[in-house]
Design a protein around this motif. Structure first.
Motif, mmCIF file in Angstrom:
data_model
loop_
_atom_site.group_PDB
_atom_site.id
_atom_site.type_symbol
_atom_site.label_atom_id
_atom_site.label_comp_id
_atom_site.label_asym_id
_atom_site.label_seq_id
_atom_site.Cartn_x
_atom_site.Cartn_y
_atom_site.Cartn_z
ATOM 1 N N ASP A 13 8.217 6.249 12.807
ATOM 2 C CA ASP A 13 9.314 6.450 11.882
ATOM 3 C C ASP A 13 9.041 5.549 10.754
ATOM 4 O OD1 ASP A 13 10.529 8.678 13.542
ATOM 5 O OD2 ASP A 13 11.536 7.111 14.414
ATOM 6 N N TRP A 14 7.934 4.807 10.757
ATOM 7 C CA TRP A 14 7.662 3.646 9.711
ATOM 8 C C TRP A 14 7.944 4.012 8.395
ATOM 9 C CZ3 TRP A 14 7.716 -1.269 10.637
ATOM 10 C CH2 TRP A 14 7.226 -2.265 9.485
ATOM 11 N N ASP A 15 7.331 5.273 8.101
ATOM 12 C CA ASP A 15 7.619 5.849 6.545
ATOM 13 C C ASP A 15 8.844 6.553 6.175
ATOM 14 O OD1 ASP A 15 5.074 4.807 6.391
ATOM 15 O OD2 ASP A 15 4.029 7.040 5.996
ATOM 16 N N ASP A 45 -7.901 -3.354 3.937
ATOM 17 C CA ASP A 45 -6.466 -3.574 3.961
ATOM 18 C C ASP A 45 -6.199 -4.199 5.381
ATOM 19 O OD1 ASP A 45 -3.732 -3.722 3.897
ATOM 20 O OD2 ASP A 45 -3.405 -1.497 3.389
ATOM 21 N N PHE A 46 -5.869 -5.446 5.318
ATOM 22 C CA PHE A 46 -5.654 -6.155 6.558
ATOM 23 C C PHE A 46 -4.222 -6.013 7.037
ATOM 24 C CE2 PHE A 46 -4.302 -10.180 8.879
ATOM 25 C CZ PHE A 46 -4.747 -9.668 10.206
ATOM 26 N N GLY A 47 -4.079 -5.481 8.281
ATOM 27 C CA GLY A 47 -2.566 -5.307 8.674
ATOM 28 C C GLY A 47 -2.184 -4.125 7.873
ATOM 29 N N HIS A 93 -9.171 -1.048 14.987
ATOM 30 C CA HIS A 93 -8.194 -1.854 15.711
ATOM 31 C C HIS A 93 -8.626 -3.084 16.252
ATOM 32 C CE1 HIS A 93 -5.891 -2.320 19.677
ATOM 33 N NE2 HIS A 93 -4.958 -2.275 18.638
ATOM 34 N N LEU A 94 -7.875 -4.024 15.483
ATOM 35 C CA LEU A 94 -8.432 -5.455 15.676
ATOM 36 C C LEU A 94 -7.271 -6.402 15.250
ATOM 37 C CD1 LEU A 94 -11.728 -6.229 14.078
ATOM 38 C CD2 LEU A 94 -9.721 -7.789 13.719
ATOM 39 N N ASP A 95 -7.165 -7.636 16.265
ATOM 40 C CA ASP A 95 -6.384 -8.585 16.071
ATOM 41 C C ASP A 95 -6.838 -9.852 16.251
ATOM 42 O OD1 ASP A 95 -4.334 -10.293 16.279
ATOM 43 O OD2 ASP A 95 -3.003 -9.046 17.771
ATOM 44 N N SER A 112 -0.701 -6.524 2.921
ATOM 45 C CA SER A 112 0.838 -6.462 2.347
ATOM 46 C C SER A 112 1.907 -6.725 3.581
ATOM 47 C CB SER A 112 1.164 -5.252 1.732
ATOM 48 O OG SER A 112 2.541 -4.662 1.668
ATOM 49 N N MET A 113 2.626 -7.768 3.439
ATOM 50 C CA MET A 113 3.864 -7.936 4.365
ATOM 51 C C MET A 113 3.224 -8.086 5.778
ATOM 52 S SD MET A 113 6.424 -7.944 2.357
ATOM 53 C CE MET A 113 7.809 -7.774 3.405
ATOM 54 N N VAL A 114 2.091 -8.693 6.076
ATOM 55 C CA VAL A 114 1.488 -8.837 7.234
ATOM 56 C C VAL A 114 1.578 -10.556 7.572
ATOM 57 C CG1 VAL A 114 -0.714 -8.600 8.817
ATOM 58 C CG2 VAL A 114 -0.253 -6.840 6.795
ATOM 59 N N HIS A 117 3.732 -12.058 10.089
ATOM 60 C CA HIS A 117 3.384 -11.859 11.533
ATOM 61 C C HIS A 117 2.377 -12.533 12.134
ATOM 62 C CE1 HIS A 117 6.775 -9.112 11.577
ATOM 63 N NE2 HIS A 117 6.182 -8.409 10.410
ATOM 64 N N ILE A 118 1.433 -13.334 11.572
ATOM 65 C CA ILE A 118 0.316 -13.985 11.906
ATOM 66 C C ILE A 118 0.717 -15.502 12.363
ATOM 67 C CG2 ILE A 118 -2.004 -14.806 11.318
ATOM 68 C CD1 ILE A 118 -1.809 -11.561 11.193
ATOM 69 N N GLN A 119 -0.034 -15.547 13.523
ATOM 70 C CA GLN A 119 0.358 -16.928 14.109
ATOM 71 C C GLN A 119 -0.440 -17.989 13.492
ATOM 72 O OE1 GLN A 119 -0.045 -15.432 18.379
ATOM 73 N NE2 GLN A 119 1.302 -17.465 18.657
HETATM 74 C C1 SAM Z 1 5.372 -5.261 8.301
HETATM 75 S S1 SAM Z 1 3.898 -4.203 8.792
HETATM 76 C C2 SAM Z 1 3.121 -3.927 7.099
HETATM 77 C C3 SAM Z 1 2.349 -2.730 6.833
HETATM 78 C C4 SAM Z 1 1.602 -2.438 5.888
HETATM 79 N N1 SAM Z 1 0.731 -3.351 5.315
HETATM 80 C C5 SAM Z 1 2.772 -1.925 4.766
HETATM 81 O O1 SAM Z 1 2.788 -2.796 3.741
HETATM 82 O O2 SAM Z 1 3.610 -1.131 4.872
HETATM 83 C C6 SAM Z 1 2.784 -5.305 9.518
HETATM 84 C C7 SAM Z 1 1.783 -4.632 9.816
HETATM 85 O O3 SAM Z 1 0.820 -5.859 10.560
HETATM 86 C C8 SAM Z 1 0.260 -5.609 11.522
HETATM 87 N N2 SAM Z 1 -0.176 -6.786 12.328
HETATM 88 C C9 SAM Z 1 0.711 -7.634 12.901
HETATM 89 N N3 SAM Z 1 0.059 -8.821 13.561
HETATM 90 C C10 SAM Z 1 -1.153 -8.423 13.375
HETATM 91 C C11 SAM Z 1 -2.246 -9.149 13.529
HETATM 92 N N4 SAM Z 1 -2.178 -10.145 14.347
HETATM 93 N N5 SAM Z 1 -3.634 -8.608 13.514
HETATM 94 C C12 SAM Z 1 -3.770 -7.220 12.777
HETATM 95 N N6 SAM Z 1 -2.392 -6.542 12.483
HETATM 96 C C13 SAM Z 1 -1.468 -7.159 12.437
HETATM 97 C C14 SAM Z 1 1.127 -4.883 12.376
HETATM 98 O O4 SAM Z 1 0.632 -4.000 13.259
HETATM 99 C C15 SAM Z 1 1.879 -3.906 11.348
HETATM 100 O O5 SAM Z 1 1.337 -2.674 11.038
#
Ligand code: SAM
Length: 209
Positions: A13-15, A45-47, A93-95, A112-114, A117-119
């Motif tokens: 439902d994200w979009d 594009d990271f995240g 798929h990577l973290d 963008s907007m990631v 959420h990153i430690q």
């Molecule tokens: C708020 S969404 C933004 C998505 C997209 N960039 C946008 O602008 O619509 C944050 C995204 O970052 C990803 N994300 C969060 N922590 C991450 C991590 N440690 N490594 C990779 N991706 C991560 C999430 O799964 C999610 O898809």
């Protein structure tokens, strides 16, 4: 420390959230004032999530690689790319927060907007710097300091927005040059305490030597 947010359960439902789509569209428009994507470029594009930003770029460049820690978000992007006939979109798929290492070489890295959420921001910046080709560009869009009010649910929100001066210092320490920032987008939304608040998003860019 807040636990991690499960983006898999919101992917489908994200979009379906017009203010979010508009916000990322505004970020994309600002990004295109800062960089000129060309058919010779490989872009990361990271995240990437469902590709709300990625798909503004994919048709203009040689390849668009979307990295995300949520396989469900990546699957939405993959299906959208197929529907749009974009054969140059790849997903990974990577973290990095879980020890994964970002690979490849890219002319442009966007996110963008990631970052909120990153430690470990500095670790991710070092990894992103390492995959930028010489003279390539990094562009990060994220919230200015938001007093923890942007997200109703704080799960997996490790930073309540960013102080631009501090983040600029981190980019420079990671090896980026010519670091600068602009206002990329803004949005107004209701907050838990009542009423509405305006939130701003910056776009910070830097170049690898
Ligand atoms: C708020 S969404 C933004 C998505 C997209 N960039 C946008 O602008 O619509 C944050 C995204 O970052 C990803 N994300 C969060 N922590 C991450 C991590 N440690 N490594 C990779 N991706 C991560 C999430 O799964 C999610 O898809």
């Amino acid at each position: 420390m807040e636990s991690r947010r499960d983006f898999d359960i919101v992917a489908a439902d994200w979009d379906e959230h017009p203010p979010r789509v508009k916000l990322i569209g505004d970020i994309a428009a600002t990004l295109l004032t800062q960089v000129v994507p060309t058919p010779e470029m490989d872009v990361l594009d990271f995240g990437c999530g469902t590709g709300l930003l990625s798909l503004h770029l994919a048709s203009r460049v040689r390849s668009l690689t979307g990295i995300d820690s949520s396989s469900a978000m990546l699957e939405v992007l993959r299906q959208k790319a197929v529907r749009q006939g974009l054969a140059n979109v790849k997903t990974m798929h990577l973290d990095p927060d879980q020890g994964d290492v970002i690979s490849g070489q890219y002319d442009l890295v966007v996110s963008s907007m990631v970052f909120h959420h990153i430690q470990d921001i500095e670790l991710v910046l070092r990894q992103l710097h390492a995959v930028i080709k010489p003279s390539g560009t990094l562009c990060i869009a994220d919230l200015d300091l938001d007093d923890g009010l942007f997200h109703e649910d704080p799960t997996g929100v490790f930073h309540s927005g960013f102080d631009r001066d501090e983040l600029r210092g981190m980019l420079i320490r990671a090896g980026l040059r010519d670091v600068h920032d602009v206002l990329a987008a803004e949005t107004t939304k209701p907050i838990a305490a009542g009423g509405e608040r305006r939130f701003t998003v910056f776009l910070m860019s830097g170049r690898r030597d």
